[in-house]
Every structure is written in structure tokens, then in C-alpha cells.
Design an enzyme around this catalytic site. Structure first.
Site, PDB file in Angstrom:
ATOM      1  N   TYR A   1       0.822  -1.225   0.000  1.00 38.27           N
ATOM      2  CA  TYR A   1       0.000   0.000   0.000  1.00 38.27           C
ATOM      3  C   TYR A   1       0.847   1.263   0.000  1.00 38.27           C
ATOM      4  CZ  TYR A   1      -0.052  -0.333   5.276  1.00 38.27           C
ATOM      5  OH  TYR A   1       0.232  -0.433   6.613  1.00 38.27           O
ATOM      6  N   GLU A   2       0.168   2.386  -0.218  1.00 39.27           N
ATOM      7  CA  GLU A   2       0.817   3.694  -0.413  1.00 39.27           C
ATOM      8  C   GLU A   2       1.770   3.685  -1.610  1.00 39.27           C
ATOM      9  OE1 GLU A   2      -0.496   6.009   1.097  1.00 39.27           O
ATOM     10  OE2 GLU A   2      -1.538   4.837   2.612  1.00 39.27           O
ATOM     11  N   GLY A   3       1.418   2.931  -2.623  1.00 35.92           N
ATOM     12  CA  GLY A   3       2.265   2.788  -3.802  1.00 35.92           C
ATOM     13  C   GLY A   3       3.164   1.596  -3.619  1.00 35.92           C
TER      14      GLY A   3
END
Length: 593
Positions: free
Chosen positions: A440-442
Site C-alpha cells: 500500500y501507499e504505492g
């Protein structure tokens, strides 16, 4: 039951001796209120909270999970009480501006507090983490009226915040989001659409949730240039600050996940909800990136916390577990077998984890110091340098720290043998909980592309060259007693310098090249960064004869001998080019043969 003892001695060493944090704080008017005694007290209180509260509900939270019933999300048993204690302790506003009820503490300090929370209960940590991120975005871009209405409530823990970006068809490519924002006559907007993977999208911890939502207005330009940011409260807020009617936003379901099961990850439906524009139309992505970059560093801290937790438990198990005899002769003749600590491979795994922890902690504080310069300094040139450094190192902090932490956690789990696969020991949950930090978060692959594309090739290597220049300037000052770390760090800096120029030149000729070598390049720069951190650690530990400091030097030697050589392998992979990857026909991947 799993154990955790906050590594306060290591934290103080990094703050006070490696980075001279008290001197840095006292030299800045905005931080002069903070000294080492106050910082110690804050870390000690967080240690108590994490060891006594969040650790105790980590496994039960995993087993119970968040649940979705009749359109409402309920958190695991004792999470609500723990959150109340956390909020009443002032922890949510620890780094927030005093104007909004915060304590104005620097990031150098708060990253260490965050490490303890992530080590003991990552699911719990995500609820206040998103609130802090939302508060940062609002503090940077919201109007004064919006700040006054929302920030004090968020930082007090009365309300929480979320970040609503991803849609079923739009993840990394936010330019193709479909959520709409149509203007109302009263200046508000009519928000319709669906967001997925929304951390803390609904829960029972607080009376209100403030959603920050990316959406497009009717005449917005195509792509990311047409994205705006909106405040969409779960309950509307009157001018006097009291809650009004329920807004037309709510969870459609929660995700059933591999890990962080006590964190409510929601599908959120906006069915004509009332929203309020933050900043100007079509400028929402810049505001959201304030929050996203904060979260990306936090994901690196999640990795560090998990690795520290895993190491402590594996080291304790290895000390207690009797199995076989040492190859060099019996070490514990009074016992039926020796501790598995006598076996070189067990030591290898533990040392890998410990080296990762110490370098990661130093690196996190280093990046945090750059963030503190951007926030608190009045020197325009220092701020520019720090901003450039943060831009360069944010993808490394997110991706390299979580990649190396995951490997360290797997090594720690392996130390347990079969017991590492059993729930009661805590390591299987640790593995599951940490895996998401790489995603997550890229994803870490996307972070690598951000580093090589936007932060290196786009500026012709200016950011990385400035970082290398800093490394050379500082490491060249090391005394001859530290040549073992000095020489390899300088050599590594040169290797990164050379391969960076090769990448920039080759990328102009081969469109596929940078994407295929991005992960290897990020890891190579990560290894140089860790070598730089160990150089700093060694400099601070030199000439100090206690076992604590001598062990720092020994661990640095281990890093040089057993971990840093991977940098050369990464460079060899980069030099192999993109053809070996890209020459496979697309049909090959779905053809069975």
C-alpha cells in the site's frame, strides 16, 4: 506470548549521539522548548503504552478482526478503550502545530514513537496515523475556517481522518478516477462515487470521521491535472462545531485481508454526499501528496517496527531453545543440548535482522531530520536542500525499509523452525501484517520507478549527486580507525555515481530500460544509504569502550562483510539491460508448454 521491550537505549544513541538532536533542536527557535530530558520522557511514556496496552491486544485484534454489521464497522475488543487512552495522552497531536492543540514535536522524535506502535500493533496504529496525515494535508491547504473547524477535533482524537484515493479501476493512475463533485448553490459539492481500500473508512472509535476525497468537477481537465480534494464528513458539522445530520457516505463492506485484520479497510460509497473543496479546484493531488509522502515514510517505520519485534522474539527463542551441539565443542555440558545460538546459520539470520534494524532506525531519523529542516528552518537554502533530499529518499524510506524488513522478519521466523509457523509465537502474524507495507501507499515497484524516473533521470541525477557529495564530505572526515567502513562507503558512492550516469544515458536510448532496472537501482542506493548510516554510527561509537558501543562497531563490520556486497550484484543486474526481460512475447506468459 510474544515479547517486546522498546529499544530505548538504541533510540537515545541515534538521537543524541549519532545526530546530536538536542543541539539541532536548541539551535532552532521553534524547537528550543525541547531538550533530551523531555524527549526521553516522551519515549519512555510511549514505551509503557505500547508494552502494556497495544501489545496486549495485538493478537486478539488479529483473531477477532474488524467486523461489518448493518452498515456499521465495529473494531476489535479493547481497541476503543486503547484509542481513548492514546488520544487522552495527547499522542495524536504530538507533532501537530500548537495552534491546533498539538505539541509541536519534531519528526526526529515522533518516528521513534511511531516505531514502538508499529512494533506492537500495526492495526491499531493505522487509525491515528491516517488522522495525522489528514491533519497535515488540511494544515497545508485548507482555509483558515476549515482548519479551525476540523483540526482541533482531529488532533484531540475526538474525530479521525481518512484518505480516499483508490477506486476499483484506478490505483496508481489516479488521473482516471470517476468520483464526481458537482457544485451546489451553497458553495458545497455533491460527491458521488466509490472508493476502495480505505483504511479506517468506518469504525466505532470516534463520533465523527473526516474523509479527504479526490474527485473531479464537471469541467475538470483530463488526467491528474483535473483532480480536486474535498472534505466529506461522516456527520456534517454545524458552524458552532456541533454535529448535524448523517452525510450520504458510508461503508459498503470491509475487506477480508491477509493481515492487519483489526484495521478496518473499507469500500466507501459516496451517494450524493456533501463535500467541501480544499484549496482550489484541480489542485487536489498536490494536497494529497502531502499526506501520501508522510504515509510512505510511515510505512518504512512499519517495517522497522516489525523487524525489531521479530528480532527480539527470535533472539529470545534462540537463547532458550536447546537443539544439537556446537560444531566447535559442547558449550553447555550441564544441559542436554546447546542453545541454537551456537549455530552459525541462526546467528546469520539474527545478525541480518539486527543490522537492518539499526541502519533502518538511523535512516528514518535522518530522513525525519530533513523533514524537520523543511518545517522549522528559516534558511531558504537549507530548506531547498532538505526538500530535495526528502524527494529523493522518500521512495527509499518506503520501499527499501519495508523490503529489507520483510526479509528480516522471514529470517526471524525461520529461527523458530516449526514454531514460527504457529500462531501462539506471534511471528506468523508479524509476517502477514508486514506484507501489506510493501504494497500500500504505492507498491515498492512503483516507488522504485518514482526514484529512478522522477527523482533521478528527470533532473539528470542532480538529487542523487548532491546526496553522494554529502556522503563523501562526511565520510572523508572519519579517522583511520574506521577505514573499514570509510573505504567501502566511498567506493559504494562512486559505484552509485557511475551506474547512475549509465542509467540516465541508457534510458534515453531504451524506453524500457529504467522500468526493468528500477528495483535493483533502489536497492543499490538503499545499500549505500545504510553504509552511510553505519559510518555515522561508527563515528559516534568510536573510542567508547563499553560493550554497547563496541557492539555497534562489530555490527558495522558484519554489514560490510555480509550485506553490503549485494550492491555489486544489483549493479550487475542493472548492466544486464532490459532485453532479457522485454524480448519475451506477451503470449509467453499465458501459454502453457
Amino acid at each position: 506470548m510474544p515479547i517486546y521491550n522498546a529499544p530505548l537505549a538504541d533510540m537515545r544513541f541515534i538521537l543524541n549521539e549519532v545526530f546530536n538532536a538536542p543541539q539541532f533542536w536548541q539551535a532552532n527557535e521553534k524547537l528550543a522548548h525541547l531538550d533530551s530530558a523531555t524527549a526521553d520522557a516522551i519515549l519512555e511514556e510511549m514505551a509503557k503504552f505500547t508494552q502494556n496496552i497495544t501489545l496486549s491486544i495485538n493478537r486478539s485484534g488479529d483473531e477477532e478482526g474488524a467486523r461489518f454489521e448493518n452498515g456499521q464497522v465495529y473494531t476489535a475488543t479493547n481497541f476503543k478503550d486503547a484509542f481513548k487512552q492514546y488520544a487522552e495522552g495527547g499522542w495524536i497531536g504530538l507533532s501537530a502545530d500548537e495552534e491546533w492543540g498539538g505539541q509541536g514535536m519534531p519528526k526526529m522524535l515522533t518516528v521513534l514513537a511511531d516505531e514502538m506502535l508499529f512494533a506492537t500493533n500495526p492495526s491499531f496504529m493505522l487509525y491515528p496515523l491516517l488522522s495525522v496525515g489528514a491533519g497535515m494535508a488540511l494544515s497545508s491547504y485548507a482555509s483558515q475556517e476549515q482548519k479551525e473547524k476540523y483540526l482541533p477535533k482531529i488532533y484531540s482524537g475526538e474525530w479521525t481522518g481518512t484518505m480516499c484515493l483508490t477506486e476499483p479501476h484506478a490505483g496508481t493512475d489516479l488521473g482516471i478516477i470517476k468520483t464526481k463533485a458537482e457544485p451546489n448553490a451553497d458553495g458545497s459539492y455533491h460527491i458521488t462515487g466509490t472508493k476502495i481500500f480505505i483504511t479506517g473508512g468506518d469504525h466505532d472509535l470516534t463520533e465523527n470521521i473526516i474523509h479527504l476525497v479526490l474527485a473531479k468537477t464537471p469541467d475538470a481537465p483530463a488526467g491528474s491535472r483535473g483532480i480536486s480534494l474535498f472534505i466529506v464528513p461522516k456527520y456534517l458539522v454545524n458552524d458552532d462545531g456541533h454535529l448535524d445530520e448523517r452525510n450520504a457516505v458510508g461503508p459498503g463492506s470491509i475487506e477480508h485481508k491477509m493481515g492487519i485484520k483489526a484495521s478496518a479497510t473499507c469500500v466507501m460509497n459516496f451517494d450524493g454526499a456533501k463535500g467541501y473543496l480544499v484549496g482550489n479546484e484541480n489542485e487536489g493531488l498536490a494536497a494529497m501528496f502531502v499526506m501520501m509522502n508522510y504515509e510512505r515514510l510511515s510505512m518504512g517505520i512499519q517495517g522497522l517496527g516489525a523487524s525489531e519485534f521479530a528480532y527480539q522474539n527470535a533472539a529470545q527463542y534462540a537463547t532458550d531453545r536447546l537443539q544439537g551441539r556446537s560444531a566447535s565443542g559442547t558449550q553447555s555440558p550441564q544441559k542436554p543440548a546447546d542453545s541454537i545460538l551456537v549455530h552459525g546459520d541462526v546467528r546469520r539470520m539474527l545478525l541480518n535482522a539486527r543490522a537492518n534494524n539499526e541502519a533502518s532506525r538511523a535512516f528514518a531519523v535522518y530522513v525525519a531530520q530533513q523533514l524537520d529542516i523543511t518545517k522549522f528552518s528559516t534558511d531558504a537554502e537549507a530548506i531547498k536542500i532538505a526538500n530535495d533530499r526528502v524527494a529523493l529518499l522518500t521512495p527509499i524510506a518506503k520501499a527499501y525499509l519495508t523490503d529489507t524488513a520483510f526479509n528480516a522478519v522471514l529470517d526471524a521466523q525461520m529461527c523458530f523452525g516449526g514454531h514460527g509457523y504457529i500462531r501462539e509465537w506471534g511471528l506468523e502474524q508479524c509476517v502477514r501484517d508486514l506484507r501489506i507495507a510493501q504494497i500500500y501507499e504505492g507498491t515498492n515497484g512503483v516507488q522504485s520507478q518514482d526514484l529512478i524516473g522522477r527523482k533521478v533521470i528527470k533532473n539528470d541525477g542532480a538529487f542523487i549527486q548532491a546526496f553522494i557529495d554529502e556522503i563523501r564530505e562526511e565520510v572523508n572526515q572519519l579517522p583511520s580507525e574506521l577505514n573499514f567502513i570509510k573505504d567501502v562507503t566511498l567506493d559504494s558512492a562512486t559505484e552509485i555515481e557511475v551506474i547512475t550516469r549509465y542509467i540516465i544515458d541508457t534510458a534515453h536510448e531504451d524506453a524500457n530500460f529504467s522500468n526493468t532496472v528500477a528495483v535493483d537501482y533502489l536497492h543499490a542506493v538503499g545499500l549505500l544509504s545504510f553504509s552511510y548510516m553505519f559510518a555515522k554510527i561508527c563515528h559516534a561509537a568510536l573510542d567508547k569502550q563499553t560493550e554497547f558501543y563496541q557492539n555497534k562497531l562489530m555490527l558495522a563490520r558484519y554489514f560490510v562483510a555480509r550485506i553490503l556486497p549485494d550492491l555489486k550484484l544489483r549493479i550487475m543486474r542493472i548492466q544486464s539491460g532490459s532485453d532479457i526481460i522485454m524480448h519475451f512475447d506477451q503470449d509467453y506468459f499465458t501459454t502453457q508448454s
